[in-house]
Design a protein around this motif. Sequence first.
Motif, PDB file in Angstrom:
ATOM      1  N   THR A 188       0.853  -1.189   0.000  1.00 57.13           N
ATOM      2  CA  THR A 188       0.000   0.000   0.000  1.00 57.13           C
ATOM      3  C   THR A 188       0.890   1.240   0.000  1.00 57.13           C
ATOM      4  OG1 THR A 188      -0.065  -0.182   2.406  1.00 57.13           O
ATOM      5  CG2 THR A 188      -1.953  -1.040   1.209  1.00 57.13           C
ATOM      6  N   VAL A 189       0.443   2.266  -0.701  1.00 57.42           N
ATOM      7  CA  VAL A 189       1.273   3.455  -0.858  1.00 57.42           C
ATOM      8  C   VAL A 189       0.433   4.724  -0.746  1.00 57.42           C
ATOM      9  CG1 VAL A 189       2.680   4.767  -2.508  1.00 57.42           C
ATOM     10  CG2 VAL A 189       3.013   2.306  -2.288  1.00 57.42           C
ATOM     11  N   GLY A 190       0.949   5.682   0.004  1.00 54.22           N
ATOM     12  CA  GLY A 190       0.337   7.012   0.085  1.00 54.22           C
ATOM     13  C   GLY A 190       1.411   8.047  -0.205  1.00 54.22           C
ATOM     14  N   GLU A 192       2.852  11.650  -0.544  1.00 53.22           N
ATOM     15  CA  GLU A 192       2.602  13.074  -0.282  1.00 53.22           C
ATOM     16  C   GLU A 192       3.359  13.883  -1.337  1.00 53.22           C
ATOM     17  OE1 GLU A 192       3.277  13.834   4.101  1.00 53.22           O
ATOM     18  OE2 GLU A 192       3.721  11.708   3.995  1.00 53.22           O
ATOM     19  N   PRO A 273      -2.732  12.347  -0.303  1.00 53.82           N
ATOM     20  CA  PRO A 273      -3.918  11.528  -0.525  1.00 53.82           C
ATOM     21  C   PRO A 273      -3.990  10.421   0.528  1.00 53.82           C
ATOM     22  CG  PRO A 273      -2.144  10.709  -1.887  1.00 53.82           C
ATOM     23  CD  PRO A 273      -1.560  11.806  -1.013  1.00 53.82           C
ATOM     24  N   ILE A 274      -5.128   9.763   0.618  1.00 48.26           N
ATOM     25  CA  ILE A 274      -5.218   8.578   1.475  1.00 48.26           C
ATOM     26  C   ILE A 274      -4.611   7.411   0.699  1.00 48.26           C
ATOM     27  CG2 ILE A 274      -6.807   6.979   2.617  1.00 48.26           C
ATOM     28  CD1 ILE A 274      -8.728   9.361   2.929  1.00 48.26           C
ATOM     29  N   PHE A 275      -3.879   6.557   1.404  1.00 51.90           N
ATOM     30  CA  PHE A 275      -3.134   5.494   0.710  1.00 51.90           C
ATOM     31  C   PHE A 275      -4.058   4.480   0.030  1.00 51.90           C
ATOM     32  CE2 PHE A 275      -4.058   3.721   4.843  1.00 51.90           C
ATOM     33  CZ  PHE A 275      -4.249   2.370   4.608  1.00 51.90           C
ATOM     34  N   ASN A 321       4.902   6.842   1.396  1.00 55.05           N
ATOM     35  CA  ASN A 321       4.520   6.047   2.564  1.00 55.05           C
ATOM     36  C   ASN A 321       4.175   4.646   2.080  1.00 55.05           C
ATOM     37  OD1 ASN A 321       4.179   8.060   4.998  1.00 55.05           O
ATOM     38  ND2 ASN A 321       3.442   9.093   3.168  1.00 55.05           N
ATOM     39  N   SER A 323       3.488   0.349   3.027  1.00 56.21           N
ATOM     40  CA  SER A 323       3.289  -0.783   3.929  1.00 56.21           C
ATOM     41  C   SER A 323       2.780  -1.969   3.119  1.00 56.21           C
ATOM     42  CB  SER A 323       2.314  -0.419   5.051  1.00 56.21           C
ATOM     43  OG  SER A 323       2.275  -1.468   6.005  1.00 56.21           O
ATOM     44  N   ASN A 331      -2.717  -4.905   8.237  1.00 56.24           N
ATOM     45  CA  ASN A 331      -1.509  -4.155   7.902  1.00 56.24           C
ATOM     46  C   ASN A 331      -0.308  -4.859   8.541  1.00 56.24           C
ATOM     47  OD1 ASN A 331       0.627  -2.401   7.682  1.00 56.24           O
ATOM     48  ND2 ASN A 331      -0.445  -0.624   8.529  1.00 56.24           N
ATOM     49  N   ASN A 429       3.541  10.663  14.718  1.00 56.71           N
ATOM     50  CA  ASN A 429       2.978  11.677  13.835  1.00 56.71           C
ATOM     51  C   ASN A 429       3.764  12.966  13.896  1.00 56.71           C
ATOM     52  OD1 ASN A 429       0.806  10.240  12.729  1.00 56.71           O
ATOM     53  ND2 ASN A 429      -0.221  10.385  14.707  1.00 56.71           N
ATOM     54  N   THR A 441       6.958   5.099  10.781  1.00 56.79           N
ATOM     55  CA  THR A 441       6.067   6.060  11.424  1.00 56.79           C
ATOM     56  C   THR A 441       4.859   5.339  12.026  1.00 56.79           C
ATOM     57  OG1 THR A 441       5.182   6.544   9.236  1.00 56.79           O
ATOM     58  CG2 THR A 441       6.760   8.108  10.108  1.00 56.79           C
ATOM     59  N   LYS A 444       3.809   2.120   9.137  1.00 55.06           N
ATOM     60  CA  LYS A 444       4.240   2.204   7.740  1.00 55.06           C
ATOM     61  C   LYS A 444       5.632   2.817   7.710  1.00 55.06           C
ATOM     62  CE  LYS A 444       2.360   6.883   7.225  1.00 55.06           C
ATOM     63  NZ  LYS A 444       1.980   7.170   8.605  1.00 55.06           N
ATOM     64  N   GLU A 446       8.085   5.628   5.760  1.00 57.00           N
ATOM     65  CA  GLU A 446       8.002   6.808   4.914  1.00 57.00           C
ATOM     66  C   GLU A 446       9.362   7.009   4.250  1.00 57.00           C
ATOM     67  OE1 GLU A 446       6.684  10.212   7.119  1.00 57.00           O
ATOM     68  OE2 GLU A 446       6.633  11.496   5.356  1.00 57.00           O
TER      69      GLU A 446
HETATM   70  P1  ADP Z   1       2.271  11.513   8.891  1.00 58.75           P
HETATM   71  O1  ADP Z   1       1.662  12.627   9.696  1.00 58.75           O
HETATM   72  O2  ADP Z   1       3.203  10.630   9.636  1.00 58.75           O
HETATM   73  O3  ADP Z   1       2.859  11.990   7.586  1.00 58.75           O
HETATM   74  P2  ADP Z   1      -0.312  10.683   7.897  1.00 58.75           P
HETATM   75  O4  ADP Z   1      -1.349   9.970   8.667  1.00 58.75           O
HETATM   76  O5  ADP Z   1      -0.566  12.107   7.551  1.00 58.75           O
HETATM   77  O6  ADP Z   1       1.065  10.497   8.616  1.00 58.75           O
HETATM   78  O7  ADP Z   1      -0.060   9.867   6.606  1.00 58.75           O
HETATM   79  C1  ADP Z   1       0.812  10.269   5.630  1.00 58.75           C
HETATM   80  C2  ADP Z   1       0.536   9.444   4.430  1.00 58.75           C
HETATM   81  O8  ADP Z   1       0.747   8.064   4.734  1.00 58.75           O
HETATM   82  C3  ADP Z   1      -0.887   9.555   3.909  1.00 58.75           C
HETATM   83  O9  ADP Z   1      -0.832   9.614   2.501  1.00 58.75           O
HETATM   84  C4  ADP Z   1      -1.486   8.264   4.384  1.00 58.75           C
HETATM   85  O10 ADP Z   1      -2.580   7.848   3.597  1.00 58.75           O
HETATM   86  C5  ADP Z   1      -0.328   7.322   4.235  1.00 58.75           C
HETATM   87  N1  ADP Z   1      -0.499   6.050   4.966  1.00 58.75           N
HETATM   88  C6  ADP Z   1      -1.101   5.842   6.160  1.00 58.75           C
HETATM   89  N2  ADP Z   1      -1.131   4.515   6.438  1.00 58.75           N
HETATM   90  C7  ADP Z   1      -0.537   3.874   5.413  1.00 58.75           C
HETATM   91  C8  ADP Z   1      -0.281   2.500   5.091  1.00 58.75           C
HETATM   92  N3  ADP Z   1      -0.645   1.513   5.894  1.00 58.75           N
HETATM   93  N4  ADP Z   1       0.332   2.231   3.925  1.00 58.75           N
HETATM   94  C9  ADP Z   1       0.710   3.217   3.098  1.00 58.75           C
HETATM   95  N5  ADP Z   1       0.494   4.498   3.343  1.00 58.75           N
HETATM   96  C10 ADP Z   1      -0.124   4.844   4.466  1.00 58.75           C
END
Ligand code: ADP
Length: 691
Positions: A188-190, A192, A273-275, A321, A323, A331, A429, A441, A444, A446
């Motif tokens: 899974t990938v998010g 930023e 975006p949401i991952f 990001n 996982s 997860n 966070n 973090t 996951k 980063e």
């Molecule tokens: P942070 O404040 O540590 O940057 P966020 O909750 O804002 O954390 O998340 C940052 C990014 O990581 C977002 O795009 C989120 O969707 C993504 N993310 C969260 N959980 C996962 C996961 N299990 N796998 C991949 N990406 C994730």
Amino acid sequence: MSKVPEMFGTMVFGDSAMRERLPKEVYKALRHTIQNGTALNPQIADVVAGAMKDWAVEKGATHFTHWFQPMTGITAEKHDAFLSPLHDGKVIMEFSGKELIKGEPDASSFPSGGLRATFEARGYTTWDPTSYAFIKDDTLCIPTAFCSYNGEILDKKTPLLRSMEALSKQAVRVLHLFGKDVTRVTPTVGPEQEYFLIDKEGYKQRPDLILTGRTLFGAMPPKGQEMNDHYFGSIRPRVKAFMAELDEEMWKLGIYSKTEHNEVAPGQHEMAPIFTTANIATDHNQITMELMRRVAERHGLVCLLHEKPFEGVNGSGKHNNWSMSTDRGENLLDPGKTPMDNAQFMLFLTAVIAAVDDYQDLLRISVASAGNDHRLGANEAPPAIVSMYVGDELEAIIDAITNGTDYIQGMQRSMDIGVRALPPIPQDNSDRNRTSPFAFTGNKFEFRMPGSSFNIACINIMINSAVADILMRFADELEQAIDFESSLNQLIRRELNTHKRILFNGNGYSEAWPQEAEKRGLHNLPSTPVALLHYTDPENVQMFARQGVFSLTEIKSRQDITMEEYAKTIHIEALTSLDMLDKMIIPACISYSNELASGVAVKAQIGIEASTEKEMVKVLTERIGLLVQARDELAEAIQNEPDTLNERGLYEHEIVIPAMEKARTLADDLEHRVAKNVWPVPTYADLLFYV
Ligand code: ADP
Ligand code: MG
């Protein structure tokens, strides 16, 4: 805002559109393909194509395209109308299963790194049903993979899908050892995304921004980012309007845009975006970058995705990001609640640590480009050395495991991973270590080295393949174990001992770190051409072959393409520098010094000795002389570029870039000495502090 649920995904032929429009059996077969990555039965393709076309036509689409990701550039598409002629001169809108599944773009001009001889122009695209089709600009876009007729891959999606397959296969083997009933694991990938927005009028007056995406000249403005008043600051109304429209466009395409905020540098912003699954996240990020550029246009703005548009001001990156998630929604980087889940977590965590350590060079290569070289190693982005940060709690646990110590805070007996619970590991966070390239973090990792303009496919190909390879080794070993728990403990301890040199919780920006890293035997690959040479190291070639991701020829072609792209980028920057010096900067400096000199002469005629101006003319003339000399050196440097690709890459880095920088320093100094009204391009202050 209440419109969001109705608007979300309306331009995507996603699950609900499929369910609504496909016969039940067809829907089920397609779903199976999507979930399990199995081949699609060609008989159902016609039915899917028909439904997809009807849906798209109702939404106003007239054309369709196989949308793909060649090895350079953002995305490629070739539009065909749905039209089909009838006997009586009329037409109907048609779209067959064959057209859905396979396309043949005349793709002779896409880079292939020698994989496809130019006379054999044909490559073909095949539908990737795991990423949904969508409508953009009245065109139905079908996400596809792109291959040559010999089956060699010519794009970024195919190896990504292969690496996802490899990861799934090995992770499932490991999970079966823990008694988990799973059939698939998906990365899974998010991502930023950082970017700059500047006013279009200023942009249009800067040939460097237009031709190279970054400013090749420009003195620091009186105010930069030192006040830190932009980060999370209130957003300019024009930018706010841009963000609102961008969100709307993304939501319609089913992209989960979640947060938008200002970044550290003036004019810099971020979208998170949401991952989602790695290949959808990749497709979405490609669309996002395209939308950012287009929506900015509509607001009289220009979106800069270059890694370093402004010297002395933070550049832009992309945080990947990452996982792994099972088909049951677990997860795998979430520590879990029971001791056995903790053990499983520790094993996957260990696998990622070992993968990053063993394949540091591949991760570095995946973020290598001329643009990103300005960021990595500068005091703002992670250094060019790959290391990992796991937070204090996990670091303590890892220490306890590797030292074999009995007790650490919060945990009664820590040695035996399989039988004792881990203390709760807080989700980080707060970004406690912003200098770490690869930070855990909470649930996951980063990866912070990618540049803002990158296609994230390559990054995730590296991570997925490397982790798959380590998991394969773990599974091979543990499947033979007589006592699973003790073998597991042994393996985790041994691997952490071998690989803990990659863990670094200190300051990655400090001068001591490169020395310390060298002592630990970590790679320090400061520039793209140096990093790229490692692409074809035997360990890397063997790993990709074992995981079925790249053949040697495919790796070699990627190495060549990236090296060539690098050399060309620097070459174009050097030519643009020369052009701006010759046509704009040097003439402006000369005419300003002439103007001053005339003033001195006129004053002398009426008996006034203008000694200050005279001194100014003298200094200007001297400095213009130095600038012209540096200009000539730069011109000569690009005359002597070697022919061989790898040599050329290194030459650009070692000779051309320093020559460009020398000229730039002199020009920037002259910018301070010359009146604003004669300076030929908008200044940094004009570009960054617009309203
Ligand atoms: P942070 O404040 O540590 O940057 P966020 O909750 O804002 O954390 O998340 C940052 C990014 O990581 C977002 O795009 C989120 O969707 C993504 N993310 C969260 N959980 C996962 C996961 N299990 N796998 C991949 N990406 C994730
Ligand atoms: Mg983050």
